[in-house]
Every structure is written in C-alpha cells, then in structure tokens.
Write an enzyme that holds these catalytic residues in place. Sequence first.
Site, PDB file in Angstrom:
ATOM      1  N   LYS A 112       6.692   4.466  -2.615  1.00 44.94           N
ATOM      2  CA  LYS A 112       7.491   2.987  -2.412  1.00 44.94           C
ATOM      3  C   LYS A 112       8.263   3.196  -4.024  1.00 44.94           C
ATOM      4  O   LYS A 112       8.063   3.542  -4.553  1.00 44.94           O
ATOM      5  CB  LYS A 112       6.226   2.066  -2.781  1.00 44.94           C
ATOM      6  CG  LYS A 112       6.984   0.384  -2.821  1.00 44.94           C
ATOM      7  CD  LYS A 112       5.088  -0.646  -2.786  1.00 44.94           C
ATOM      8  CE  LYS A 112       5.439  -1.912  -3.400  1.00 44.94           C
ATOM      9  NZ  LYS A 112       4.361  -2.816  -3.264  1.00 44.94           N
ATOM     10  N   SER A 117       4.487  -6.389  -0.521  1.00 45.32           N
ATOM     11  CA  SER A 117       5.771  -6.866  -0.439  1.00 45.32           C
ATOM     12  C   SER A 117       6.293  -4.595  -0.778  1.00 45.32           C
ATOM     13  O   SER A 117       7.498  -4.594  -0.384  1.00 45.32           O
ATOM     14  CB  SER A 117       5.873  -6.765  -2.454  1.00 45.32           C
ATOM     15  OG  SER A 117       5.014  -6.212  -3.169  1.00 45.32           O
ATOM     16  N   SER A 131       0.030  -7.072  -1.291  1.00 46.10           N
ATOM     17  CA  SER A 131       1.061  -6.099  -0.708  1.00 46.10           C
ATOM     18  C   SER A 131       1.164  -4.790   0.181  1.00 46.10           C
ATOM     19  O   SER A 131       2.323  -5.096   0.459  1.00 46.10           O
ATOM     20  CB  SER A 131       1.634  -6.206  -2.109  1.00 46.10           C
ATOM     21  OG  SER A 131       2.685  -6.827  -2.397  1.00 46.10           O
TER      22      SER A 131
HETATM   23  N1  GLN Z   1       2.164 -11.477  -2.196  1.00 51.38           N
HETATM   24  C1  GLN Z   1       0.946 -11.491  -3.798  1.00 51.38           C
HETATM   25  C2  GLN Z   1       2.915 -11.608  -4.737  1.00 51.38           C
HETATM   26  O1  GLN Z   1       3.657 -11.808  -4.542  1.00 51.38           O
HETATM   27  C3  GLN Z   1       0.998 -10.070  -3.379  1.00 51.38           C
HETATM   28  C4  GLN Z   1       2.088  -8.905  -3.723  1.00 51.38           C
HETATM   29  C5  GLN Z   1       1.887  -7.782  -3.507  1.00 51.38           C
HETATM   30  O2  GLN Z   1       0.639  -7.188  -4.161  1.00 51.38           O
HETATM   31  N2  GLN Z   1       2.373  -7.168  -4.850  1.00 51.38           N
HETATM   32  O3  GLN Z   1       2.621 -11.265  -6.094  1.00 51.38           O
END
Ligand code: GLN
Length: 493
Positions: free
Chosen positions: A80, A155, A179
Amino acid sequence: MSHPNPIDAVETARAVAAGELSAEQVVTRALNAARDLGGRLNLFLSLDRERALDRARAVDSARAAGRALGPLAGVPVALKANMCAEGFESNCASRILAGYHAPYTATFVMRLLDAGAIPIGVTNMDEFAMGSSGENSAFGPAKNPWDEARTPGGSSSGAAGAVAAGIVPIALGSDTGGSVRQPAALCGILGLKPTYGRISRYGLIAFASSLDQVSPFARSVRDLELLLELLSGADPLDSTSLPLAPLGRSGEEGARLDGLRIGVPAQYMPAGLDPRVRTAIEASLATFESLGAKLVEVSLPHTDAAIACYYVVATAEASSNLARFEGVRYGMRELGDGSLQGMMAATRAAGFGPEVKRRILLGTYVLSSGYYAAWYGQALKVRRLLRRDFDRAFEQCDVIAGPTSPTPAFRLGAKTADPVAMYLNDILTAPASLAGLPALSLPCGFAEESGTRLPLGLQLIAPPLEDARVLRAARAFESATDFHTQHPALFAS
Ligand code: GLN
C-alpha cells in the site's frame, strides 16, 4: 507456461522452488498485469519493474546454485502506498507527499524480502488511509474488478483490487477501522487484521497510531497464516509491537469445528440489514453448524456508539500525526506569502485533499482545550465500553461472526457527497479495531445486482491474541465452501 494466477502464494513458491516456474516468469507476468489490467482499474500508483526483475533473477540463480529458498521465494506482492520501502514512492495517495521516497525500509517489508517475496509496486488508496471507497485518492479512485463502476472498498483499495484481479496472490494493506477487511469483503478475497501490536508498524506512515495495523490480503487462509507467521513478532523499532515471538502456523487441516461456540451479535444483524447480506450470513452460520460449531446469541450493546467514538479517536490521532507534513521535512512545498507560517499554510492548503482537511479540523477541535474532556476524553470512555462488550461476549463464545460490510460494493460517486453515509460503512469493522482484536473477512457469497455478481464478506472476530482462532475457523469454512475460488471475469490469466 502454466500460469500462476489462480494459485496462491504457497503454491507459487512451491512451483518456483520445484523449477516448474521461474521467478522471472512469475514476476514478469505480475508486472505486466499490474501495468495493463492494473492500469485499467487504476490499482497501482507506481511499479518498480527493474528492481523486481533483478530480485526475481536472484531467486532463480539461488535455486540454480542449490541454495535454500525462503518460503515466499519468487512470489510477487503489492504494497500500500503508505508503506515505506527503499525504491518506492510512499506518497499515501496524497499530493503533499508526491515524489516522497523514504530513506529506510519498513520492518514488515524487510521480513517479506527475507522470505524471498518480491514487491512489484505500491497500490492506490484513500489519501492517508482516510476513507472507505478509495475515492479520496489524489490520483483518482481504483475500480472494483467485479464491476468497474463500483468501489473496491477502501482505504486499501488498490491492494485489494490487485489480489482480486489475479495480478498478485498476496498484498499488504493497513487496517485502522476496517480498511483491509471491508475491501476484502467487497472484492471477494480474504483480509486479516491481526491483534493490535502483532505486526510492527515501523515504516507504516501513521494515520491513527492506536488503531493502525499492517494487515495482509490473500486468496487462501494458508497464505494469511504464512504471512502472519512471517510478519509478526516483536520489533525494537516499534514500541507498540507486542513482545511476543512470531505466531507459528498450526499445520492442522482443520476440517471440523466441533464444540467451537460462535457468537452472533444481534447488533450486527439489525432489522434493516441488506437482505442479501443477511441471507449469505445466515447460510454461513448454517455452514459453521454443519462443521460442528454451536451458535450462541451474544450482545454488543454499545455498537451504536462505535462510529462516533472511532471518528473522534481516529481524527484526534490523525491531527497530531499529520502535523509533520508542513512543507519542510517531506514532499511538496508551496511558498505562499514567503513567511514561514505562510509557507506551511499554503503547503497544507494545496497538499491535503478535502477529507484529510475535514479530519484534521475535527481532530484538532476534539483535542482543543475546553473541548477535550467532552469529546476526546468521552470517546476514550466509550472505547473502553466497547472493549468491555467484547470481553463479556467472549465469556459466552469463542469467535464472533457477522457481516464485514452492511452492503456489497456501492457505485463510485454514490456516497462522496455525504461523509456521514461514508463513515457509516465502518459500523461493523470499527468496533474490533477500537478493541484491538484480531478480525478477518472471508468470502461468503454473492449479491446479484443489475446482472453483476458482487462478493459478500463474513467477518470473524476473536479475543486479543487469539489470531490463530479466527484463522482456524476460517480454514474450516474455506474447506466447506467454494466462494474463495471464484474470480471476476477479467481475472488476469
Ligand atoms: N473507513 C475508515 C476511515 O475512513 C477506516 C480507514 C482505515 O481503516 N484506514 O477512517
């Protein structure tokens, strides 16, 4: 050449070690698929072709010379874009870090390299891992391999898409509030968020440090087990890494789950749940029963407060972590009016996207004097209540099961105008993150929508440090079902 796509990392490494495939063939194919199919789906932000091919040739010569190969020798892997590794642009899909190359390599990347794995590139994501759809990337959203009009989730959108599209067998993402689990569910693959502290965060660019956890994607449970074994274990460079040895693999086949108590929280199956999700989860629970597990009803009464709690804790930590991007030490610089303050303000105004700015504002507010106790302090108390919910539930069960995401993949653009609707996506994944628990998503069915099949995910959660227990339950489920063997029509071959 017999193509490696439908096979997992363990099988790829075996085929390379046996000389049935050369590492160079495997890695060339992955690089080409990342360029072509990955380009079409906007999955990768950059590829590291030359270094990857050099590493592949080194594996082939080591084999030719009769030297021992690592357990992932010749296996291509995607990272990532919030992961630091020499040679990669670790830009977090943000303009503020465009062109940033870390001068060091993350511990988890070193461990992959030591095992012979070959990183081929960094993948698209929501900017600084803030989002649930990939649409907060400064470089355009990644697309779901099952339906290009939809999100792969976020994400870790590009990493999930790359595994689902057959470009690489495994990838690393980061899971702060879901995410890795949510995109795994929406892309029809597996994703494991280990117990907080299991895998060193050294070299993972921080979003919310008390929640962030490096988390692998795969298409088989045994690959997840291997990755956890290789990546886990104490690291002196991360004071929050647990002082424990790497988690070994059980080696069992695990076809049955006799006596295992599976807790089903009423709050994870609310009356308004998408009926297709409900049907798939109910069928999955029946599968567990047929494997010998016993279902028990449990309650996680503070689930409703999890989103509010998460978006206070995570933004507070983010506002602090992101203070370091000020135009001096990293990435881009805008001079503004020429003063120091002006330079920092202009850099941050131009460098961060709207969601990152929203969170920095929110996080700064909840930490500010006069509001701290009412917001941040209160959120920490709710976090404790959420953990207590789990502790109580685990007095009655061994593993908790439920959906990973309340819906299948939604259309790109469907929620971009409404941040709260986007945040609500995390309702089923944020609680385990706040409690620090190991949680895994695995494919459990499909929803039909306008002629396309959209994958659905089953989430399994275990008490702290019981990572092996979710893997064992997942392994039994995998052996009794074939959802994980199904691929989107454009699967690279
Ligand atoms: N969707 C969650 C957020 O926007 C989780 C993001 C993540 O796990 N990096 O914070």
